[in-house]
Design a protein around this motif. Structure first.
Motif, mmCIF file in Angstrom:
data_model
loop_
_atom_site.group_PDB
_atom_site.id
_atom_site.type_symbol
_atom_site.label_atom_id
_atom_site.label_comp_id
_atom_site.label_asym_id
_atom_site.label_seq_id
_atom_site.Cartn_x
_atom_site.Cartn_y
_atom_site.Cartn_z
ATOM 1 N N SER A 118 0.832 -1.206 0.000
ATOM 2 C CA SER A 118 0.000 0.000 0.000
ATOM 3 C C SER A 118 0.863 1.252 0.000
ATOM 4 O O SER A 118 2.019 1.233 0.445
ATOM 5 N N PHE B 133 -6.837 3.172 -7.365
ATOM 6 C CA PHE B 133 -7.900 3.761 -6.555
ATOM 7 C C PHE B 133 -7.270 4.834 -5.686
ATOM 8 O O PHE B 133 -6.446 4.550 -4.824
ATOM 9 N N LEU C 183 -17.022 -0.781 -3.555
ATOM 10 C CA LEU C 183 -15.976 -1.350 -4.393
ATOM 11 C C LEU C 183 -16.134 -2.859 -4.506
ATOM 12 O O LEU C 183 -16.354 -3.541 -3.504
ATOM 13 N N ILE D 295 -5.041 -2.219 -3.282
ATOM 14 C CA ILE D 295 -6.240 -1.392 -3.119
ATOM 15 C C ILE D 295 -6.972 -1.749 -1.836
ATOM 16 O O ILE D 295 -7.436 -0.867 -1.092
ATOM 17 N N HIS E 152 -5.154 -0.297 1.035
ATOM 18 C CA HIS E 152 -5.316 1.161 1.034
ATOM 19 C C HIS E 152 -6.684 1.561 1.599
ATOM 20 O O HIS E 152 -6.783 2.517 2.380
ATOM 21 N N THR E 153 -7.733 0.838 1.211
ATOM 22 C CA THR E 153 -9.055 1.171 1.748
ATOM 23 C C THR E 153 -9.109 0.948 3.257
ATOM 24 O O THR E 153 -9.745 1.722 3.980
ATOM 25 N N LEU F 27 -7.584 3.925 4.813
ATOM 26 C CA LEU F 27 -8.509 5.057 4.779
ATOM 27 C C LEU F 27 -9.563 4.923 5.872
ATOM 28 O O LEU F 27 -9.950 5.916 6.502
ATOM 29 N N SER G 134 -14.438 7.134 2.208
ATOM 30 C CA SER G 134 -14.257 6.970 0.766
ATOM 31 C C SER G 134 -15.011 5.771 0.217
ATOM 32 O O SER G 134 -15.325 5.727 -0.976
ATOM 33 N N VAL G 135 -15.271 4.784 1.071
ATOM 34 C CA VAL G 135 -15.977 3.577 0.638
ATOM 35 C C VAL G 135 -17.099 3.252 1.613
ATOM 36 O O VAL G 135 -16.979 3.485 2.820
ATOM 37 N N VAL H 75 -16.502 -2.821 0.600
ATOM 38 C CA VAL H 75 -15.475 -3.371 -0.287
ATOM 39 C C VAL H 75 -15.575 -4.884 -0.211
ATOM 40 O O VAL H 75 -15.490 -5.459 0.882
ATOM 41 N N LEU I 30 -15.652 -4.412 4.984
ATOM 42 C CA LEU I 30 -14.803 -5.252 4.148
ATOM 43 C C LEU I 30 -15.230 -6.713 4.212
ATOM 44 O O LEU I 30 -15.549 -7.225 5.287
#
Length: 314
Positions: free
Chosen positions: A126, A171, A182, A197, A200-201, A204, A211-212, A215, A244
């Motif tokens: 990441s 992303f 996502l 990705i 990274h999520t 975040l 942002s999401v 996922v 997630l």
């Protein structure tokens, strides 16, 4: 750039950069230009465009990605970690210069001293790891392609290479972007950019960035042993179980599997519950035949073509 007599493309590039290194994984000085991308990227889902669906095999990474944005400067890197991720995949950790940067999902051009062929490998780490520790990671499958073959047979701790990041498959949400659902779909070593990705999520989410909304990662491989990063993926999803999620698919063999593993290829029925137009954005990476089939199926579920992003590695 014209080549000097007796020099390969890789050799010529190396003559334009002077690096001083001492202890392994220590990068001390560099003479180079400031980092920049060329051409400039767009704003919304920055620079993501659907690549050609041609099934024609192209072995040369630079030719295949010639039209894609990439850094104009090369950065020195030194191998500081090597491990065997699976029977056929080697994982490498590289210390890079502090000015190197990338976006989750991108690849690197890998310049190897004495090797004319330039490698192209998606990063499986990441941007956050780069910021914290100054390293990137690659997971490379063994092939006879010169860069991959070198990484498996000649690369060792302390080996020095050059890298630059590029690609439109990433992303990188902005603070004012609308939160997305996502869907990440990977086949084989196509997991690399999608794992980046996913990590990274998760970072975040730790920073409380919205942002999401959700996922989901769906990952298939020939055997349980080839499900790269499986434990880490499950552990990452467990940190944010309301956001997630993941499932794993094994396409060959007859051994008994335990959830979340299941037998067979990823089908559109496996993905249906995770497609939520118009908020869904899907990233696909894997064999061309898988990408082509699922891209069509996802559009049949209501996702417009611009919401289906893909990266194919031959």
């Amino acid at each position: 750039m014209s080549l000097q007599p007796g020099l390969t493309q890789s050799d010529t590039v190396f003559t334009h950069y002077q690096v001083v290194m001492s202890a392994p994984c220590a990068l001390l000085t560099l003479s180079r230009t400031l980092p920049s991308y060329c051409p400039s990227l767009g704003a919304l889902h920055r620079g993501l465009s659907v690549r050609s669906m041609s099934s024609k095999r192209q072995r040369d990474h630079l030719q295949r990605t010639a039209a894609q944005p990439r850094h104009t400067a090369l950065y020195p890197a030194q191998v500081c970690g090597i491990s065997q991720e699976s029977e056929s995949v080697k994982r490498l950790r590289l210390t890079v210069h502090p000015d190197f940067s990338f976006k989750a999902g991108q690849w690197v051009d890998l310049f190897i001293p004495g090797l004319a062929t330039v490698g192209g490998f998606s990063m499986c780490s990441s941007p956050g790891l780069l910021q914290r520790e100054g390293v990137i990671e690659l997971a490379v499958k063994y092939t006879d392609h010169p860069p991959a073959h070198w990484l498996h047979t000649k690369c060792s701790l302390g080996s020095r290479v050059k890298v630059r990041a590029g690609g439109e498959f990433f992303f990188d949400p902005g603070p004012c972007d609308v939160a997305l659902d996502l869907l990440l779909v990977a086949g084989g070593v196509g997991i690399n950019p999608l794992y980046s990705i996913l990590l990274h999520t998760a970072e975040l989410l730790r920073l409380k960035q919205d942002s999401v909304r959700s996922v989901h990662l769906s990952f298939s491989a020939k055997s349980p042993q080839e499900l790269l990063f499986k434990s880490s993926i499950s552990e990452t999803c467990a940190l944010f179980p309301s956001v997630l999620s993941c499932d794993f698919h094994v396409t060959q063999g007859s051994t008994e599997l335990e959830p979340p593993m299941s037998r067979g290829r990823i089908s559109i029925d496996d993905l249906r519950a995770h497609v939520r137009p118009p908020s869904s954005l899907c990233y696909l990476c894997g064999p061309p035949t898988m990408i082509e089939s699922l891209s069509v199926s996802l559009q049949e579920l209501g996702l417009p073509p611009e919401r289906v992003r893909f990266e194919k590695w031959w």
